[in-house]
Enzyme design. Structure first.
Site, PDB file in Angstrom:
ATOM      1  N   ASP A 192      39.155  36.490  40.197  1.00 55.56           N
ATOM      2  CA  ASP A 192      40.169  35.960  40.528  1.00 55.56           C
ATOM      3  C   ASP A 192      39.920  35.923  41.783  1.00 55.56           C
ATOM      4  OD1 ASP A 192      42.635  34.395  39.739  1.00 55.56           O
ATOM      5  OD2 ASP A 192      43.129  35.462  41.516  1.00 55.56           O
ATOM      6  N   GLU A 276      35.990  31.948  38.076  1.00 59.34           N
ATOM      7  CA  GLU A 276      37.529  30.720  37.137  1.00 59.34           C
ATOM      8  C   GLU A 276      35.876  29.866  37.977  1.00 59.34           C
ATOM      9  OE1 GLU A 276      41.684  30.124  37.416  1.00 59.34           O
ATOM     10  OE2 GLU A 276      41.149  31.773  38.516  1.00 59.34           O
ATOM     11  N   ASP A 356      47.261  38.413  40.360  1.00 61.45           N
ATOM     12  CA  ASP A 356      45.988  38.622  40.898  1.00 61.45           C
ATOM     13  C   ASP A 356      45.232  39.445  39.830  1.00 61.45           C
ATOM     14  OD1 ASP A 356      46.298  36.501  42.579  1.00 61.45           O
ATOM     15  OD2 ASP A 356      46.595  38.101  44.087  1.00 61.45           O
TER      16      ASP A 356
END
Ligand SMILES: [Zn+2]
Length: 389
Positions: A192, A276, A356
């Protein structure tokens, strides 16, 4: 795999002059080509083909008194400059047609001697050569001193000579680098890319941008403020501009080194890496823009991608269809939006989540699911016998 290898080069004053001439000629050819295509368009004439354009701005132009000095530089440099123009046009057209991902591409614009970056490219046709002495021989420029910070893994197919805003020169070689498969690693990881940390891994590791990088970035901001107070056109302003450019170059170099180390470690330790898909373009328009650009995620994910390909690791960007910070990574429950200030939360299933780390775990899960889908054709059971009509 095509990789770039960059080295600092130190041209002598005479070579700097020859380079300045080559930068200038490449720029003139580029601008002439752009002007011809623009006026053809204004006159309602068809798009000037690549071949026709090259003939007009190079071959024929050299015969005229106004452009005869184009003969003083390597013809390859001029052809490559026109090739850049052609690529810029192709990218613009495919962006217009919606065939290109990401940010809209603007039409090519004129180059200026005041641009921050001047560059020329030599291909193998130009017969550039790395000499046994370690110098780089460029046609009509000379033998340049190079600081070989690491060896070239193979013969380069092209070299671009760049002068940056800080007045430094670089040689950027394109090399067909051989794959370097690594022994199988036992773990897989989701990453992340956040605002509180540079990156958070699904195993719980949190990676902050190092202190020296933050300090350098702060110093750069100070210099920029200092620059903004200088009067336009003053000698002090010119000095401040160079200072900012130098500090900027230092921050960029330091960040790149750090990202190289981090991405190498992540690829070495994991068999599959998922991040991502950031749509940084979208984020870049908001007030988060500053931190996004400072963080340099795009260059970091690009490093992960090519290092994974070279090492035989799986790498994938996960689309943002799944709200990774709102979904419980333990039970899959969608728990509704959470403002950035909420750093941890408890799901009704009893799991306590760090925002997170939970997001990184969801990215890992989404990446695994996608790679299973990709091999779906192989794992789907064969139709049962006897069901056919
Ligand atoms: Zn849960």
């Amino acid at each position: 795999m095509q990789l770039r290898y960059n080295y600092r080069v130190y041209p002598t004053p005479a070579q700097q002059e020859a380079l300045a001439r080559a930068f200038g000629c490449a720029r003139v050819v580029f601008n002439d080509g752009l002007r011809i295509r623009q006026s053809a368009r204004e006159d309602g004439l068809p798009y000037v083909s690549d071949g026709e354009l090259s003939k007009r701005v190079i071959t024929e132009a050299k015969k005229t008194p106004e452009r005869q000095w184009l003969g003083e530089v390597s013809a390859v440099v001029l052809q490559q400059s026109i090739a850049d123009l052609n690529t810029a046009y192709r990218n613009f057209f495919s962006s217009l047609a919606g065939k290109r991902k990401g940010r809209k591409v603007a039409p090519p614009r004129f180059r200026s001697r005041k641009d921050n970056r001047q560059a020329i490219r030599f291909t193998a046709n130009a017969r550039f050569k790395v000499l046994d002495s370690g110098r780089l021989r460029l046609p009509k420029i000379g033998d340049l001193a190079v600081r070989w910070s690491r060896p070239l893994p193979a013969d380069p197919t092209s070299v671009t000579i760049i002068k940056d805003a800080a007045g430094r020169y670089f040689a950027s070689f394109v090399v067909a680098a051989p794959d370097q498969p690594l022994p199988r690693a036992g773990s897989e990881v989701g990453i992340d890319l956040g605002l509180t940390h540079f990156a958070v891994l699904s195993d719980g590791t949190k990676i902050a941008a190092p202190k020296f990088l933050r300090r350098a970035a702060r110093k750069l901001r100070g210099l920029q403020q200092n620059l903004s107070r200088k009067r336009r056109g003053s000698a002090n302003r010119t000095k401040a501009v160079v200072k900012v450019a130098k500090a900027h170059a230092r921050v960029a170099d330091t960040r790149r080194d750090w990202q190289h180390k981090l991405s190498t470690t992540i690829i070495r330790d994991n068999q599959a890496v998922f991040v991502e898909d950031l749509c940084v373009v979208g984020l870049g328009r908001t007030r988060l823009a500053k931190s996004v650009h400072d963080a340099g995620w795009a260059s970091f994910t690009a490093m992960l991608e090519y290092k994974a390909a070279r090492a035989g690791r799986a790498f994938a960007k996960i689309d943002r269809f799944a709200p990774t910070s709102q979904t419980c990574s333990a039970c899959g429950r969608l728990d509704g939006p959470k403002p950035l200030s909420v750093r941890s939360w408890t799901c009704p299933c009893g799991s306590v989540h760090d925002r997170d780390v939970n997001a990184a775990k969801n990215i890992l899960a989404a990446g695994r699911a996608e790679s299973l889908n990709a091999c779906g054709a192989q794992v789907r059971p064969a139709p049962r016998a006897g069901t056919a009509p």
